[in-house]
Structure formats: structure tokens, C-alpha cells
Design an enzyme around this catalytic site. Structure first.
Site, PDB file in Angstrom:
ATOM      1  N   THR A  13       0.823  -1.209   0.000  1.00 28.29           N
ATOM      2  CA  THR A  13       0.000   0.000   0.000  1.00 28.29           C
ATOM      3  C   THR A  13       0.855   1.256   0.000  1.00 28.29           C
ATOM      4  O   THR A  13       0.455   2.284  -0.543  1.00 28.29           O
ATOM      5  CB  THR A  13      -0.929  -0.014   1.238  1.00 28.29           C
ATOM      6  N   SER A  62       1.403  -7.668  -0.879  1.00 30.51           N
ATOM      7  CA  SER A  62       2.117  -8.674  -0.077  1.00 30.51           C
ATOM      8  C   SER A  62       1.275  -9.899   0.256  1.00 30.51           C
ATOM      9  O   SER A  62       1.808 -10.909   0.702  1.00 30.51           O
ATOM     10  CB  SER A  62       2.707  -8.058   1.197  1.00 30.51           C
ATOM     11  N   THR A  95       1.603  -4.305   4.359  1.00 31.48           N
ATOM     12  CA  THR A  95       1.393  -4.629   5.786  1.00 31.48           C
ATOM     13  C   THR A  95       0.878  -6.051   5.996  1.00 31.48           C
ATOM     14  O   THR A  95       1.058  -6.618   7.062  1.00 31.48           O
ATOM     15  CB  THR A  95       0.368  -3.659   6.426  1.00 31.48           C
ATOM     16  N   ASP A  96       0.228  -6.621   4.952  1.00 34.23           N
ATOM     17  CA  ASP A  96      -0.530  -7.854   5.197  1.00 34.23           C
ATOM     18  C   ASP A  96       0.321  -9.060   5.577  1.00 34.23           C
ATOM     19  O   ASP A  96      -0.125  -9.905   6.365  1.00 34.23           O
ATOM     20  CB  ASP A  96      -1.406  -8.183   3.980  1.00 34.23           C
TER      21      ASP A  96
HETATM   22  C1  SIN Z   1      -0.182  -5.335   0.993  1.00 37.68           C
HETATM   23  O1  SIN Z   1       0.021  -5.963   2.026  1.00 37.68           O
HETATM   24  O2  SIN Z   1       0.616  -5.340   0.040  1.00 37.68           O
HETATM   25  C2  SIN Z   1      -1.430  -4.538   0.818  1.00 37.68           C
HETATM   26  C3  SIN Z   1      -1.970  -4.014   2.093  1.00 37.68           C
HETATM   27  C4  SIN Z   1      -1.068  -3.038   2.789  1.00 37.68           C
HETATM   28  O3  SIN Z   1       0.080  -2.799   2.451  1.00 37.68           O
HETATM   29  O4  SIN Z   1      -1.584  -2.435   3.784  1.00 37.68           O
END
Ligand code: SIN
Length: 319
Positions: A13, A62, A95-96
């Protein structure tokens, strides 16, 4: 001359883009290059500020991270750790699955420099994106000689890979470190420690070699969940399909539904490695549950899966 900070982009993100500036959820992750995230970023330090070198490793969401991605990221981190011109490394990441990647790198790299992962919950196109501040904090942390080894910074909080867990699907302050709490905070470019910096894994030894040699064909390990109404059919299907390891997210103190327990004991007798973690987000399994299956060393199910894959990577499959 250790005056460089290398910023490795992997997507997420933080590099996400949306057609609508006000939209914090309807975007595509990994659309922007890592160089574009650095362009115009004001970094603390004035003329003494480190030189920033951007490198694109991947541009993924991710949730789609896989063994090939991890092998490539590991190789690039290793190369930069061995480069004497590099003072520290920053990795921008979604973050995922950030907690999995942070745990993996912490277990497979002998890090005598800071290696800081960071992220964002709002895309780069948001009216008020959180990525630029997280990136500034990560660069400050990667320049701090106290921050040796792998850490994560998000919303000012600095987390150790062992304790880090994503807690919210939406909040900007999405991560927590459970009972341990954050190691410290980055405030106006300065690290304030509230706990001693965690010790380094001194010798990842053959793990690093196994990872470097492997091009993505990692041992197959799955996570299953115990709960009301659970049964053993999923485990039986996995064993029949050739799974090498199963992590079970047990109820409470690592207990298992009796039907699932029977299937897991049978899987273990068939040569499948089983590890028991807990569904509870805080604390660890205390003592040894009556089923006697091996515990996951206090790791969450997703990190226990990484550890078991790494362990199996060093062991030949049963004939
Ligand atoms: C991801 O994990 O690539 C998408 C979600 C995020 O980064 O919050």
C-alpha cells in the site's frame, strides 16, 4: 565508507495508487516505484543526511508474497549487508504479510547493520498518506547504529520481528507487539528506546545457504485452525496430497478439537511435522497440553509456518 542507505521496494500500500484521492481502500498495491516514494521526501540530517539508493525488488501486493519473492529479497539484503558502502537497509513492504517477511529475514540473515521494514495503511495517492512519515522514520532508524538487525517501524512504533503482529485491517497504527510492547519509538528522527534492543541471531548458518540455493521450491507447510465443530478431514487431505508440515492454531492454551487431534497424531506418525500454536493473540502456550504434540516456540501460527519451512528446508523429505 558506510554512508549509504539502500531502500528496497517490494510494493504494498505504501506504493499503492487509487484513481480517487480520497479513497483509502479502493486502490491497487505496488503501483509506484520505490524511487518515486523517495523523490521529494525530506530526510533529517541536512548536509549529513545519508545518500539514499533505491532498488526495486518487486511490486507486489504482499498477500501474494511467495517463496520466490522471499528468496529474491533475501539475496538482495544479503548483497547489501556485505557491501561496506552500505550503512543500513530499508525495505518498503505491504502490511498484510509484513510479519512473515520480517521474521524470515531475522532468522536467515547475520545482520551487523540495521535492516528496517516499513509500510503504510493508506496508498501514496491518499489525501493524507502515512507512507512518507513511515519512510522517514525507517531511514532515521536505518541510520542509527543502535538498531542492529531486523526491525519494523510503523506509525512511529519500532517492533521486533518476534512480537510484531498486524492487529487492524484499517487503522494507520495497525501493528502491535503484544505483551512485549514496542522496543521504542522514532520521534522527529530520533530513536527513543523503551526496551533494550533485542539480541541478534548470530549465526543463521546453513539456513542462509539453503535459502540462497533454493529458487522458490520451499517445503510445503500449511496452517489449520482448531475450533468448535472442527474435524480431521482437512488434515487427511493434506497428508494425502504430500504436505510436509502442519502448524495448528489451537484453541486457548494450545488445546485441539478431539477429531482434529486424532488426525494430527496420525499425520505425525506418517512423518508429517506438526507444530502447535494458539489462536490467542496475546501470550504463549504455557506448559505442555495433554496431546503432547510439539509446540511452536511461542510463535504465532504464521511465523511458526515460516520457521517450520526453514527447518524442513534443511531436512530431506522422507522417502
Ligand atoms: C499489501 O500488504 O501489500 C497490501 C496491504 C497493505 O500494504 O496495507
Amino acid at each position: 565508507m558506510d554512508d549509504r542507505i539502500v531502500v528496497l521496494g517490494t510494493g504494498g500500500t505504501i506504493a499503492g495508487g487509487s484513481a480517487l484521492a480520497g479513497d483509502n481502500v479502493g486502490y491497487r498495491a505496488g503501483e509506484r516505484t520505490v524511487q518515486s516514494l523517495l523523490d521529494g521526501l525530506v530526510v533529517a540530517g541536512g548536509p549529513q543526511a545519508p545518500a539514499l539508493v533505491a532498488e526495486e525488488v518487486a511490486q507486489i501486493d504482499s498477500k501474494d508474497a511467495d517463496a520466490a519473492f522471499w528468496s529474491r529479497l533475501h539475496a538482495r539484503c544479503l548483497a547489501h549487508l556485505q557491501d561496506e558502502r552500505v550503512r543500513g537497509i530499508v525495505v518498503t513492504h505491504g502490511t498484510d504479510t509484513l510479519e512473515e517477511t520480517a521474521w524470515l529475514l531475522s532468522q536467515t540473515l547475520a545482520c551487523d547493520k540495521p535492516l528496517v521494514l516499513t509500510c503504510a495503511m493508506r496508498p501514496a495517492t491518499a489525501v493524507s498518506p502515512d507512507g512518507p512519515q513511515n519512510l522517514r522514520d525507517a531511514i532515521a532508524l536505518a541510520s542509527d547504529a543502535r538498531a542492529l538487525g531486523v526491525s519494523v517501524v510503523c506509525a512511529g512504533a519500532v517492533h521486533a520481528p518476534r512480537h510484531l503482529q498486524k492487529m487492524s485491517p484499517y487503522r494507520v497504527d495497525a501493528f502491535a507487539s503484544g505483551d512485549a510492547g514496542p522496543i521504542g519509538w522514532v520521534e522527529e528522527g530520533r530513536l527513543r528506546l523503551v526496551h533494550p534492543w533485542p539480541g541478534l541471531r548470530s549465526d543463521p548458518g546453513s539456513l542462509a545457504q539453503a535459502l540462497a540455493a533454493d529458487n522458490g521450491a520451499w517445503p510445503w507447510v500449511e496452517i489449520v485452525l482448531s475450533g468448535a465443530g472442527a474435524n480431521g478431514r482437512q488434515v487427511e487431505a493434506l497428508v494425502a496430497a504430500g504436505v510436509r508440515g502442519i502448524v495448528v492454531a489451537g484453541t486457548g492454551n494450545g488445546t485441539l478439537h478431539h477429531a482434529l487431534e486424532t488426525a494430527l497424531l496420525r499425520a505425525q506418525r506418517a512423518g508429517v511435522q506438526v507444530r502447535v500454536s494458539t489462536r490467542c493473540p496475546l501470550g504463549v502456550v504455557v506448559g505442555m497440553p495433554a496431546h503432547g504434540l510439539p509446540l511452536a516456540d511461542g510463535l504465532s501460527p504464521v511465523k511458526a509456518r515460516i520457521s517450520l519451512m526453514l527447518e524442513l528446508m534443511q531436512t530431506a523429505p522422507a522417502p
